[in-house]
Motif scaffolding. Structure first.
Motif, PDB file in Angstrom:
ATOM      1  N   ASN A 172     -70.836  37.374   5.376  1.00  0.00           N
ATOM      2  CA  ASN A 172     -71.698  38.555   5.173  1.00  0.00           C
ATOM      3  C   ASN A 172     -72.002  39.317   6.457  1.00  0.00           C
ATOM      4  OD1 ASN A 172     -71.800  38.046   2.423  1.00  0.00           O
ATOM      5  ND2 ASN A 172     -73.580  36.708   2.622  1.00  0.00           N
ATOM      6  N   GLY A 173     -70.938  39.637   7.191  1.00  0.00           N
ATOM      7  CA  GLY A 173     -71.117  40.517   8.353  1.00  0.00           C
ATOM      8  C   GLY A 173     -71.480  39.810   9.640  1.00  0.00           C
ATOM      9  N   ARG A 174     -71.458  38.467   9.641  1.00  0.00           N
ATOM     10  CA  ARG A 174     -71.792  37.752  10.884  1.00  0.00           C
ATOM     11  C   ARG A 174     -70.769  36.665  11.185  1.00  0.00           C
ATOM     12  NH1 ARG A 174     -77.020  35.037  11.920  1.00  0.00           N
ATOM     13  NH2 ARG A 174     -76.851  34.237   9.796  1.00  0.00           N
ATOM     14  N   PHE A 175     -70.329  36.609  12.433  1.00  0.00           N
ATOM     15  CA  PHE A 175     -69.504  35.479  12.879  1.00  0.00           C
ATOM     16  C   PHE A 175     -70.445  34.327  13.191  1.00  0.00           C
ATOM     17  CE2 PHE A 175     -66.751  39.091  13.646  1.00  0.00           C
ATOM     18  CZ  PHE A 175     -65.529  38.617  13.180  1.00  0.00           C
ATOM     19  N   LEU A 176     -70.103  33.137  12.673  1.00  0.00           N
ATOM     20  CA  LEU A 176     -71.015  31.989  12.787  1.00  0.00           C
ATOM     21  C   LEU A 176     -70.247  30.754  13.226  1.00  0.00           C
ATOM     22  CD1 LEU A 176     -72.573  32.315   9.221  1.00  0.00           C
ATOM     23  CD2 LEU A 176     -73.803  32.693  11.346  1.00  0.00           C
ATOM     24  N   PRO A 177     -70.949  29.778  13.831  1.00  0.00           N
ATOM     25  CA  PRO A 177     -70.300  28.486  14.042  1.00  0.00           C
ATOM     26  C   PRO A 177     -69.892  27.918  12.677  1.00  0.00           C
ATOM     27  CG  PRO A 177     -72.414  28.583  15.162  1.00  0.00           C
ATOM     28  CD  PRO A 177     -72.321  29.814  14.316  1.00  0.00           C
ATOM     29  N   TRP A 223     -63.375  44.043  11.786  1.00  0.00           N
ATOM     30  CA  TRP A 223     -63.820  42.635  11.690  1.00  0.00           C
ATOM     31  C   TRP A 223     -62.659  41.683  11.988  1.00  0.00           C
ATOM     32  CZ3 TRP A 223     -68.673  42.351  12.126  1.00  0.00           C
ATOM     33  CH2 TRP A 223     -69.586  43.019  11.313  1.00  0.00           C
ATOM     34  N   ILE A 224     -61.511  42.009  11.425  1.00  0.00           N
ATOM     35  CA  ILE A 224     -60.349  41.121  11.606  1.00  0.00           C
ATOM     36  C   ILE A 224     -59.947  41.094  13.084  1.00  0.00           C
ATOM     37  CG2 ILE A 224     -57.880  40.845  11.040  1.00  0.00           C
ATOM     38  CD1 ILE A 224     -58.642  41.998   8.199  1.00  0.00           C
ATOM     39  N   GLN A 225     -59.900  42.268  13.709  1.00  0.00           N
ATOM     40  CA  GLN A 225     -59.524  42.326  15.134  1.00  0.00           C
ATOM     41  C   GLN A 225     -60.513  41.519  15.972  1.00  0.00           C
ATOM     42  OE1 GLN A 225     -56.856  43.123  16.113  1.00  0.00           O
ATOM     43  NE2 GLN A 225     -55.991  44.706  14.802  1.00  0.00           N
ATOM     44  N   GLN A 226     -61.788  41.685  15.642  1.00  0.00           N
ATOM     45  CA  GLN A 226     -62.836  40.967  16.384  1.00  0.00           C
ATOM     46  C   GLN A 226     -62.651  39.455  16.230  1.00  0.00           C
ATOM     47  OE1 GLN A 226     -66.605  42.773  15.469  1.00  0.00           O
ATOM     48  NE2 GLN A 226     -67.738  41.095  16.454  1.00  0.00           N
ATOM     49  N   GLY A 227     -62.407  39.012  15.004  1.00  0.00           N
ATOM     50  CA  GLY A 227     -62.198  37.581  14.752  1.00  0.00           C
ATOM     51  C   GLY A 227     -60.968  37.064  15.461  1.00  0.00           C
ATOM     52  N   LEU A 228     -59.906  37.843  15.399  1.00  0.00           N
ATOM     53  CA  LEU A 228     -58.652  37.392  16.028  1.00  0.00           C
ATOM     54  C   LEU A 228     -58.809  37.299  17.532  1.00  0.00           C
ATOM     55  CD1 LEU A 228     -55.997  39.377  13.958  1.00  0.00           C
ATOM     56  CD2 LEU A 228     -56.247  36.886  14.079  1.00  0.00           C
ATOM     57  N   SER A 229     -59.545  38.241  18.129  1.00  0.00           N
ATOM     58  CA  SER A 229     -59.666  38.133  19.581  1.00  0.00           C
ATOM     59  C   SER A 229     -60.559  36.962  19.968  1.00  0.00           C
ATOM     60  CB  SER A 229     -60.059  39.456  20.242  1.00  0.00           C
ATOM     61  OG  SER A 229     -61.244  39.891  19.694  1.00  0.00           O
ATOM     62  N   GLN A 230     -61.545  36.641  19.120  1.00  0.00           N
ATOM     63  CA  GLN A 230     -62.358  35.430  19.395  1.00  0.00           C
ATOM     64  C   GLN A 230     -61.518  34.161  19.242  1.00  0.00           C
ATOM     65  OE1 GLN A 230     -66.071  34.986  17.253  1.00  0.00           O
ATOM     66  NE2 GLN A 230     -66.523  37.153  17.455  1.00  0.00           N
ATOM     67  N   ALA A 231     -60.647  34.157  18.226  1.00  0.00           N
ATOM     68  CA  ALA A 231     -59.847  32.944  17.960  1.00  0.00           C
ATOM     69  C   ALA A 231     -58.756  32.781  19.009  1.00  0.00           C
ATOM     70  CB  ALA A 231     -59.228  33.024  16.572  1.00  0.00           C
ATOM     71  N   GLY A 232     -58.112  33.876  19.340  1.00  0.00           N
ATOM     72  CA  GLY A 232     -57.070  33.837  20.373  1.00  0.00           C
ATOM     73  C   GLY A 232     -55.742  33.251  19.918  1.00  0.00           C
ATOM     74  N   TYR A 233     -55.588  32.995  18.620  1.00  0.00           N
ATOM     75  CA  TYR A 233     -54.316  32.443  18.137  1.00  0.00           C
ATOM     76  C   TYR A 233     -53.245  33.528  18.087  1.00  0.00           C
ATOM     77  CZ  TYR A 233     -57.270  28.697  16.217  1.00  0.00           C
ATOM     78  OH  TYR A 233     -58.171  27.679  16.046  1.00  0.00           O
TER      79      TYR A 233
END
Ligand code: PMP
Length: 279
Positions: A8-13, A74-84
Motif C-alpha cells: 500500500n505505497g510503502r517499502f517495508l522490511p 514504484w518498480i524502478q524504486q524497488g529495483l534500485s533498492q534490490a540491486g538485482y
C-alpha cells in the motif's frame, strides 16, 4: 542484496510486510496479479504487463490504484533498492479489506502488494535438452484470460506434475489443449506454429504474443486454434512460453516422445530469436 517488499505505497522490511486476515485476497482469492522480469536490471515489456494488469482489474471491477507512470516509478524504486540484475517483480492487487461477505463491499480501498526477488534462470542444460510434461484435466473457471490470484486449478495441476517428476502440467479441457499450469503451449505441425486462441480458456501471455510475432517475422506460419491431445502427442515439436521460461522445448508428454526427443529446429530458432530480443 535484499528482497524487496511493498504494501500500500510503502517499502517495508520483509517481516513487517503483512496484510489483514480480512483481506479479500485471502478470503476469496478476490484479486489480480502480474509477474514481470528484468534483464540486466531493466523490466522487460513493462507496458504490456501493466496493460494486462489494468485489464484484469477492470474485468473484475477492481479499482486500479496507480497509473502506469506511478507503477513504473514504484518498480524502478524497488529495483534500485534490490540491486538485482535478473529480478522477478510480483504485483498483486486485491479488492481490499472487509468483514467476510461475498458481494463487493462498499467504500473500501484495494490492497496493493509488490515483491522483488532475485530470478534464478533455468540452466543452459535444461534449455538444450528440453523438459518433460504430463497432461491434467483443466479444472479452472471460465475466465482464464483474467490473471486472477485464484489459482487453485493451476496449483493442483502443478502438484500433479511435481508428483509425476515432470516439469510442467499441460491442461486439457474437453479433449483440447488449453495451456500449461504457468505457461502457454505451442506445437509445430508440418512447419506451422499452432497454439490455443486468445479467449476465456487461456491467459494471453505477453511472451506468447511476442513469440507469435517473432514467428511471423521469420515467415513461419502461425495458426491460433485448439489442438487435440492426440495432435499434441503427434506434433513435430512442442514448446512452452512464459515470462521466466521464455521459449522452452518439451520433449516428452505423458511418456510419449515428441519429434526426435530433442528440442526441434523451429523451437531452437524461436529460442535464439528470443535471446537476441532480450540480450
Ligand atoms: N498461462 C498461465 C496460466 C500462466 O500462469 C502464465 C505465466 N504468467 C502464462 C500463461 C504465460 O504468460 P506470460 O508470457 O505473460 O508470462
Amino acid at each position: 542484496m535484499p528482497d524487496i517488499a511493498f504494501v500500500n505505497g510503502r517499502f517495508l522490511p520483509w517481516k513487517d510486510a503483512t496484510v489483514s486476515i480480512d483481506d479479500r485476497g485471502f478470503q476469496f482469492g478476490d484479486g489480480v496479479y502480474e509477474v514481470i522480469r528484468t534483464y540486466r536490471g531493466v523490466p522487460f515489456e513493462l507496458a504490456a504487463h501493466l496493460a494486462r494488469l489494468e485489464r484484469s482489474a477492470k474485468e473484475l471491477n477492481l479499482i486500479q490504484p496507480y497509473s502506469r507512470v506511478k507503477w513504473t516509478q514504484w518498480i524502478q524504486q524497488g529495483l534500485s533498492q534490490a540491486g538485482y540484475q535478473e529480478a522477478k517483480v510480483y504485483i498483486q492487487i486485491t479488492r481490499g479489506m472487509a468483514p467476510r461477505d461475498h458481494a463487493f463491499p462498499l467504500g473500501i480501498s484495494p490492497t496493493v502488494v509488490m515483491t522483488i526477488r532475485e530470478l534464478h534462470p533455468l540452466s543452459v542444460q535444461i534449455r538444450q535438452d528440453g523438459v518433460t510434461a504430463r497432461t491434467c484435466d483443466d479444472l479452472r473457471w471460465g475466465r482464464c484470460d483474467i490473471k486472477s490470484v485464484n489459482l487453485l486449478g493451476n496449483v493442483l495441476a502443478r502438484e500433479e506434475a511435481r508428483k509425476a517428476g515432470v516439469f510442467e502440467a499441460i491442461l486439457v479441457k474437453d479433449g483440447l489443449v488449453t495451456e500449461g499450469s504457468l505457461s502457454n503451449v505451442m506445437a509445430i505441425q508440418s512447419g506451422t506454429v499452432v497454439t490455443a486462441p486468445e479467449g476465456p480458456r487461456i491467459l494471453s501471455g505477453v511472451t506468447r504474443t511476442m513469440v507469435l510475432e517473432l514467428a511471423r517475422k521469420e515467415e513461419i506460419p502461425v495458426e491460433e486454434r485448439f489442438l487435440s491431445l492426440e495432435a499434441l502427442y503427434g506434433a513435430d515439436e512442442v514448446f512452452l512460453t512464459g515470462t521466466t521460461l521464455e521459449v522452452l522445448g518439451v520433449v516428452r508428454i505423458d511418456g510419449n516422445t515428441i519429434g526426435s526427443g530433442r528440442p526441434g529446429s523451429i523451437t531452437k530458432t524461436l529460442a535464439a530469436r528470443w535471446s537476441i530480443l532480450t540480450g
